[in-house]
Scaffold this motif. Structure first.
Motif, PDB file in Angstrom:
ATOM      1  N   ALA A 122       0.835  -1.206   0.000  1.00 19.09           N
ATOM      2  CA  ALA A 122       0.000   0.000   0.000  1.00 19.09           C
ATOM      3  C   ALA A 122       0.866   1.251   0.000  1.00 19.09           C
ATOM      4  O   ALA A 122       0.548   2.236  -0.670  1.00 19.09           O
ATOM      5  CB  ALA A 122      -0.931  -0.003   1.210  1.00 19.09           C
ATOM      6  N   HIS A 126       1.336   3.834  -3.332  1.00 24.02           N
ATOM      7  CA  HIS A 126       0.669   5.122  -3.121  1.00 24.02           C
ATOM      8  C   HIS A 126       1.315   6.169  -4.017  1.00 24.02           C
ATOM      9  O   HIS A 126       2.523   6.376  -3.980  1.00 24.02           O
ATOM     10  CB  HIS A 126       0.774   5.547  -1.661  1.00 24.02           C
ATOM     11  CG  HIS A 126       0.106   6.856  -1.387  1.00 24.02           C
ATOM     12  ND1 HIS A 126      -1.239   6.953  -1.134  1.00 24.02           N
ATOM     13  CD2 HIS A 126       0.587   8.128  -1.368  1.00 24.02           C
ATOM     14  CE1 HIS A 126      -1.559   8.230  -0.960  1.00 24.02           C
ATOM     15  NE2 HIS A 126      -0.465   8.953  -1.094  1.00 24.02           N
ATOM     16  N   VAL A 132       0.480   5.651   4.906  1.00 25.96           N
ATOM     17  CA  VAL A 132      -0.209   4.358   4.902  1.00 25.96           C
ATOM     18  C   VAL A 132      -0.562   4.025   6.340  1.00 25.96           C
ATOM     19  O   VAL A 132       0.216   4.300   7.256  1.00 25.96           O
ATOM     20  CB  VAL A 132       0.654   3.261   4.237  1.00 25.96           C
ATOM     21  CG1 VAL A 132       2.003   3.107   4.921  1.00 25.96           C
ATOM     22  CG2 VAL A 132      -0.083   1.925   4.204  1.00 25.96           C
ATOM     23  N   THR A 137     -12.077   0.696  11.214  1.00 26.91           N
ATOM     24  CA  THR A 137     -13.019   1.446  10.406  1.00 26.91           C
ATOM     25  C   THR A 137     -14.302   1.733  11.183  1.00 26.91           C
ATOM     26  O   THR A 137     -14.525   1.213  12.279  1.00 26.91           O
ATOM     27  CB  THR A 137     -13.374   0.681   9.128  1.00 26.91           C
ATOM     28  OG1 THR A 137     -14.121  -0.500   9.479  1.00 26.91           O
ATOM     29  CG2 THR A 137     -12.114   0.272   8.366  1.00 26.91           C
ATOM     30  N   GLU A 143      -8.389  -2.499   8.757  1.00 26.28           N
ATOM     31  CA  GLU A 143      -7.973  -2.452   7.362  1.00 26.28           C
ATOM     32  C   GLU A 143      -6.701  -1.636   7.193  1.00 26.28           C
ATOM     33  O   GLU A 143      -6.388  -0.774   8.022  1.00 26.28           O
ATOM     34  CB  GLU A 143      -9.073  -1.834   6.493  1.00 26.28           C
ATOM     35  CG  GLU A 143     -10.360  -2.638   6.451  1.00 26.28           C
ATOM     36  CD  GLU A 143     -11.420  -1.991   5.580  1.00 26.28           C
ATOM     37  OE1 GLU A 143     -11.135  -0.928   4.966  1.00 26.28           O
ATOM     38  OE2 GLU A 143     -12.545  -2.539   5.499  1.00 26.28           O
ATOM     39  N   ILE A 145      -5.084   1.133   4.777  1.00 25.75           N
ATOM     40  CA  ILE A 145      -5.463   2.121   3.775  1.00 25.75           C
ATOM     41  C   ILE A 145      -4.309   3.088   3.567  1.00 25.75           C
ATOM     42  O   ILE A 145      -3.419   3.189   4.412  1.00 25.75           O
ATOM     43  CB  ILE A 145      -6.734   2.904   4.173  1.00 25.75           C
ATOM     44  CG1 ILE A 145      -6.488   3.726   5.444  1.00 25.75           C
ATOM     45  CG2 ILE A 145      -7.918   1.964   4.365  1.00 25.75           C
ATOM     46  CD1 ILE A 145      -7.633   4.668   5.786  1.00 25.75           C
ATOM     47  N   SER A 146      -4.319   3.792   2.451  1.00 26.05           N
ATOM     48  CA  SER A 146      -3.386   4.905   2.257  1.00 26.05           C
ATOM     49  C   SER A 146      -4.198   6.139   1.920  1.00 26.05           C
ATOM     50  O   SER A 146      -5.281   6.048   1.343  1.00 26.05           O
ATOM     51  CB  SER A 146      -2.383   4.599   1.142  1.00 26.05           C
ATOM     52  OG  SER A 146      -3.016   4.547  -0.120  1.00 26.05           O
ATOM     53  N   GLN A 147      -3.672   7.289   2.327  1.00 22.50           N
ATOM     54  CA  GLN A 147      -4.358   8.548   2.072  1.00 22.50           C
ATOM     55  C   GLN A 147      -3.352   9.594   1.615  1.00 22.50           C
ATOM     56  O   GLN A 147      -2.192   9.571   2.030  1.00 22.50           O
ATOM     57  CB  GLN A 147      -5.104   9.027   3.317  1.00 22.50           C
ATOM     58  CG  GLN A 147      -6.299   8.140   3.651  1.00 22.50           C
ATOM     59  CD  GLN A 147      -7.247   8.783   4.652  1.00 22.50           C
ATOM     60  OE1 GLN A 147      -6.905   8.890   5.810  1.00 22.50           O
ATOM     61  NE2 GLN A 147      -8.414   9.190   4.190  1.00 22.50           N
ATOM     62  N   PRO A 153      -7.316   9.466   8.371  1.00 25.02           N
ATOM     63  CA  PRO A 153      -8.483   8.586   8.437  1.00 25.02           C
ATOM     64  C   PRO A 153      -9.456   8.963   9.543  1.00 25.02           C
ATOM     65  O   PRO A 153     -10.648   8.677   9.451  1.00 25.02           O
ATOM     66  CB  PRO A 153      -7.888   7.190   8.664  1.00 25.02           C
ATOM     67  CG  PRO A 153      -6.485   7.422   9.138  1.00 25.02           C
ATOM     68  CD  PRO A 153      -6.054   8.709   8.537  1.00 25.02           C
ATOM     69  N   HIS A 158     -12.377   6.699  10.923  1.00 26.38           N
ATOM     70  CA  HIS A 158     -11.555   5.492  11.041  1.00 26.38           C
ATOM     71  C   HIS A 158     -10.418   5.769  12.031  1.00 26.38           C
ATOM     72  O   HIS A 158      -9.609   6.673  11.809  1.00 26.38           O
ATOM     73  CB  HIS A 158     -10.971   5.096   9.691  1.00 26.38           C
ATOM     74  CG  HIS A 158     -11.982   4.990   8.593  1.00 26.38           C
ATOM     75  ND1 HIS A 158     -13.184   4.330   8.750  1.00 26.38           N
ATOM     76  CD2 HIS A 158     -11.981   5.475   7.315  1.00 26.38           C
ATOM     77  CE1 HIS A 158     -13.867   4.397   7.619  1.00 26.38           C
ATOM     78  NE2 HIS A 158     -13.164   5.093   6.755  1.00 26.38           N
TER      79      HIS A 158
END
Length: 205
Positions: A122, A126, A132, A137, A143, A145-147, A153, A158
């Motif tokens: 991830a 990205h 990451v 959630t 989970e 995730i990457s933003q 998040p 999250h």
């Protein structure tokens, strides 16, 4: 000013050879410090916002005045994200996860190697700058995730448990364009006790 840059919880060279002292100094003092200064400037004319915690501002980003929402998203997010980032690393750390987070990783991801592979993937894939994350959630799932940029998040509900910074300034002095190598070596710095503390908070939510 309402927000202050806290000192690193360990020496600048404490994470060597995985993260060098010069990177830590520039990253903490100038990048994180810049976010704090810009956040304070953004809310200078909003005394009500100055009374709120960074956790509260980021969690309720969508309710903030539109005139300063983007600045708080960017600079407040930078302050919030980096504060977590420093806390989940430490000297003489790394190795296999311990405690409840080890159980979680095995239950959700099969084993630690699978988790690291997915987390690193991830981060490597990205595009551009960002973080990451391992999160709990809003529907109580765990989970990866990457933003992008300094998005967090927590603004989407999250809860952040673990993160790695994949902005180039986090690794470029040592690893140049070799982000996958940085991601691999970064696990030697993870403070699992701190991660377990964040997981305990997540499980109470």
């Amino acid at each position: 000013m309402p927000f202050e840059l806290q000192p690193l919880p360990y020496a600048e060279d404490a994470l060597e050879p995985y993260i060098d002292a010069q990177t830590m100094r520039i990253h903490h003092d100038f990048h994180h410090g810049g976010y704090v200064n810009n956040l304070n400037n953004a809310i200078e004319n909003y005394p009500d916002l100055q009374q709120r915690s960074i956790d509260d501002l980021i969690r309720n980003l969508h309710t903030l005045p539109e005139a300063v929402r983007t600045a708080i998203r960017n600079h407040g997010g930078g302050h919030f994200n980096h504060s977590i980032f420093w806390s989940v690393m430490g000297p003489n750390a790394g190795g296999e996860p311990t405690g409840e987070v080890a159980t979680l990783i095995n239950d959700v991801f099969g084993n630690f190697e699978n988790f690291k592979t997915q987390f690193n993937d991830a981060g490597a894939k990205h595009f551009g700058s960002g973080f990451v994350w391992l999160v709990k959630t809003t529907n109580n799932q765990f989970e990866i995730i990457s933003q992008p940029n300094q998005d967090c998040p927590w603004s989407d509900g999250h809860y952040p448990i673990l993160c790695n910074d994949v902005w180039e300034h986090a690794y470029y002095l040592t690893y140049q364009n070799r982000r996958p190598e940085y991601l691999k070596q970064w696990w030697n710095t993870v403070n699992w006790n701190a991660v377990n503390e964040r997981l305990a908070i997540a499980q109470r939510l």
